[in-house]
Design a protein around this motif. Structure first.
Motif, PDB file in Angstrom:
ATOM      1  N   THR A  64     -69.402 -11.294  29.710  1.00  0.00           N
ATOM      2  CA  THR A  64     -69.656 -12.591  28.790  1.00  0.00           C
ATOM      3  C   THR A  64     -70.692 -12.129  27.533  1.00  0.00           C
ATOM      4  N   ILE A  65     -70.596 -12.732  26.460  1.00  0.00           N
ATOM      5  CA  ILE A  65     -70.966 -12.141  25.478  1.00  0.00           C
ATOM      6  C   ILE A  65     -71.621 -13.225  24.444  1.00  0.00           C
ATOM      7  N   ALA A  66     -72.862 -12.937  23.882  1.00  0.00           N
ATOM      8  CA  ALA A  66     -73.687 -13.950  22.940  1.00  0.00           C
ATOM      9  C   ALA A  66     -73.986 -13.197  21.584  1.00  0.00           C
ATOM     10  N   THR A  67     -73.983 -13.680  20.678  1.00  0.00           N
ATOM     11  CA  THR A  67     -74.393 -13.002  19.334  1.00  0.00           C
ATOM     12  C   THR A  67     -75.714 -13.631  18.699  1.00  0.00           C
ATOM     13  N   ALA A  68     -76.401 -12.918  18.022  1.00  0.00           N
ATOM     14  CA  ALA A  68     -77.514 -13.336  17.327  1.00  0.00           C
ATOM     15  C   ALA A  68     -77.587 -12.830  15.967  1.00  0.00           C
ATOM     16  N   GLU A  69     -77.114 -13.860  14.956  1.00  0.00           N
ATOM     17  CA  GLU A  69     -76.725 -13.319  13.690  1.00  0.00           C
ATOM     18  C   GLU A  69     -77.839 -13.862  12.670  1.00  0.00           C
ATOM     19  N   SER A  70     -78.083 -12.845  11.696  1.00  0.00           N
ATOM     20  CA  SER A  70     -78.798 -13.438  10.380  1.00  0.00           C
ATOM     21  C   SER A  70     -78.026 -13.212   9.350  1.00  0.00           C
ATOM     22  N   CYS A  71     -77.891 -11.909   8.743  1.00  0.00           N
ATOM     23  CA  CYS A  71     -77.475 -11.627   7.528  1.00  0.00           C
ATOM     24  C   CYS A  71     -75.752 -11.961   7.561  1.00  0.00           C
ATOM     25  N   VAL A 104     -75.837 -14.412  29.538  1.00  0.00           N
ATOM     26  CA  VAL A 104     -74.675 -13.469  29.634  1.00  0.00           C
ATOM     27  C   VAL A 104     -74.758 -12.071  29.946  1.00  0.00           C
ATOM     28  N   THR A 105     -73.568 -11.329  29.822  1.00  0.00           N
ATOM     29  CA  THR A 105     -73.808  -9.955  30.180  1.00  0.00           C
ATOM     30  C   THR A 105     -74.319  -8.850  29.008  1.00  0.00           C
ATOM     31  N   LEU A 106     -73.838  -9.259  27.851  1.00  0.00           N
ATOM     32  CA  LEU A 106     -74.147  -8.520  26.511  1.00  0.00           C
ATOM     33  C   LEU A 106     -74.471  -9.623  25.453  1.00  0.00           C
ATOM     34  N   ALA A 107     -75.512  -9.088  24.537  1.00  0.00           N
ATOM     35  CA  ALA A 107     -75.988  -9.812  23.455  1.00  0.00           C
ATOM     36  C   ALA A 107     -75.974  -8.854  22.380  1.00  0.00           C
ATOM     37  N   VAL A 108     -75.245  -9.352  21.206  1.00  0.00           N
ATOM     38  CA  VAL A 108     -75.566  -8.055  19.975  1.00  0.00           C
ATOM     39  C   VAL A 108     -76.337  -9.107  18.939  1.00  0.00           C
ATOM     40  N   SER A 109     -77.159  -8.280  18.172  1.00  0.00           N
ATOM     41  CA  SER A 109     -77.764  -9.096  17.080  1.00  0.00           C
ATOM     42  C   SER A 109     -77.780  -8.188  15.831  1.00  0.00           C
ATOM     43  N   VAL A 110     -77.971  -8.838  14.484  1.00  0.00           N
ATOM     44  CA  VAL A 110     -78.048  -8.332  13.333  1.00  0.00           C
ATOM     45  C   VAL A 110     -78.984  -8.818  12.373  1.00  0.00           C
ATOM     46  N   THR A 111     -79.691  -8.262  11.684  1.00  0.00           N
ATOM     47  CA  THR A 111     -80.744  -8.751  10.786  1.00  0.00           C
ATOM     48  C   THR A 111     -80.758  -7.786   9.503  1.00  0.00           C
ATOM     49  N   GLY A 112     -80.571  -8.261   8.467  1.00  0.00           N
ATOM     50  CA  GLY A 112     -80.494  -7.029   7.257  1.00  0.00           C
ATOM     51  C   GLY A 112     -80.400  -7.714   5.819  1.00  0.00           C
ATOM     52  N   ILE A 113     -80.387  -6.818   4.903  1.00  0.00           N
ATOM     53  CA  ILE A 113     -80.314  -7.234   3.671  1.00  0.00           C
ATOM     54  C   ILE A 113     -79.083  -6.956   2.973  1.00  0.00           C
ATOM     55  N   ALA A 114     -78.410  -8.160   2.875  1.00  0.00           N
ATOM     56  CA  ALA A 114     -76.824  -8.063   2.341  1.00  0.00           C
ATOM     57  C   ALA A 114     -76.820  -8.000   0.882  1.00  0.00           C
ATOM     58  N   ARG A 146     -71.778 -18.031  23.340  1.00  0.00           N
ATOM     59  CA  ARG A 146     -72.289 -18.896  22.146  1.00  0.00           C
ATOM     60  C   ARG A 146     -72.718 -17.788  20.993  1.00  0.00           C
ATOM     61  N   GLY A 147     -73.096 -18.342  19.973  1.00  0.00           N
ATOM     62  CA  GLY A 147     -73.586 -17.593  18.825  1.00  0.00           C
ATOM     63  C   GLY A 147     -74.714 -18.135  18.125  1.00  0.00           C
ATOM     64  N   PHE A 148     -75.700 -17.315  18.113  1.00  0.00           N
ATOM     65  CA  PHE A 148     -76.877 -18.103  17.144  1.00  0.00           C
ATOM     66  C   PHE A 148     -76.944 -17.497  15.884  1.00  0.00           C
ATOM     67  N   VAL A 149     -76.935 -18.265  15.061  1.00  0.00           N
ATOM     68  CA  VAL A 149     -77.361 -18.263  13.822  1.00  0.00           C
ATOM     69  C   VAL A 149     -78.656 -18.440  13.210  1.00  0.00           C
ATOM     70  N   THR A 150     -79.318 -17.585  13.079  1.00  0.00           N
ATOM     71  CA  THR A 150     -81.051 -17.468  12.770  1.00  0.00           C
ATOM     72  C   THR A 150     -81.240 -17.045  11.632  1.00  0.00           C
ATOM     73  N   TYR A 151     -80.821 -17.581  10.456  1.00  0.00           N
ATOM     74  CA  TYR A 151     -80.988 -17.107   9.251  1.00  0.00           C
ATOM     75  C   TYR A 151     -82.386 -16.906   8.789  1.00  0.00           C
TER      76      TYR A 151
END
Length: 163
Positions: A16-23, A89-99, A44-49
């Motif tokens: 199972t997967i969750a995402t944590a996204e900013s950019c 979940v089993t896996l979570a991926v996150s991204v934070t950046g300057i687009a 689930r996905g977390f949008v944490t701008y």
């Protein structure tokens, strides 16, 4: 990575997967859930701008944000670990950046930090410098790289479990 193949393999392995996204603002979760059958994998996905959202939803520490800023491997690690813990979940991926556009001498446009958290493992991070290729291209490249990180993690779990 073919997202349908990622979903198929994750389903077969019980991942199972969750995402944590900013950019990316939800682009990774959208790419996953565009695939039929994704409900077996995507929790689930977390949008944490904003920084406030990162702290409230994912447990990113104020001290970390103050010390290194939101665009950092440290924050990416805390985002991924927070998503993993909150979603179970089993896996979570996150991204934070300057687009972009914008950035600074210290944090240039196109810098994206990634985190990958896995249950029972140390969270791994990396930074990719896409450069000033434009906001849309940075976001698409970030989405694709995050999906590749998930695919690599699924492959690792398959090797370990013999799936």
């Amino acid at each position: 990575m073919d997202t349908a193949e990622l979903i198929r393999r994750a389903t077969a392995a019980g991942i199972t997967i969750a995402t944590a996204e900013s950019c990316t603002g939800g682009m990774i979760a959208a790419a996953l859930t565009d695939t039929p059958g994704s409900s077996a994998v995507v929790d689930r996905g977390f949008v944490t701008y904003s920084n406030a959202a990162k702290m409230q939803m994912l447990g990113v520490k104020t001290e970390t944000l103050d010390a290194v800023g939101a665009v950092s491997e440290e924050v990416a690690a805390e985002m991924a670990a927070g998503a993993l813990a909150n979603a179970g979940v089993t896996l979570a991926v996150s991204v934070t950046g300057i687009a972009g556009p914008g950035g600074s001498e210290f944090k240039p446009e196109g810098r994206v930090c990634f985190g990958l958290a896995r249950s029972g493992q140390e969270t791994v991070t990396e930074t990719v410098e896409y450069g000033a290729i434009g906001r849309d291209k940075v976001r698409v490249a970030t989405r694709d790289h995050a999906l590749d990180l998930l695919a690599q993690a699924v492959s690792q779990i398959e090797r370990e479990t013999g799936s």
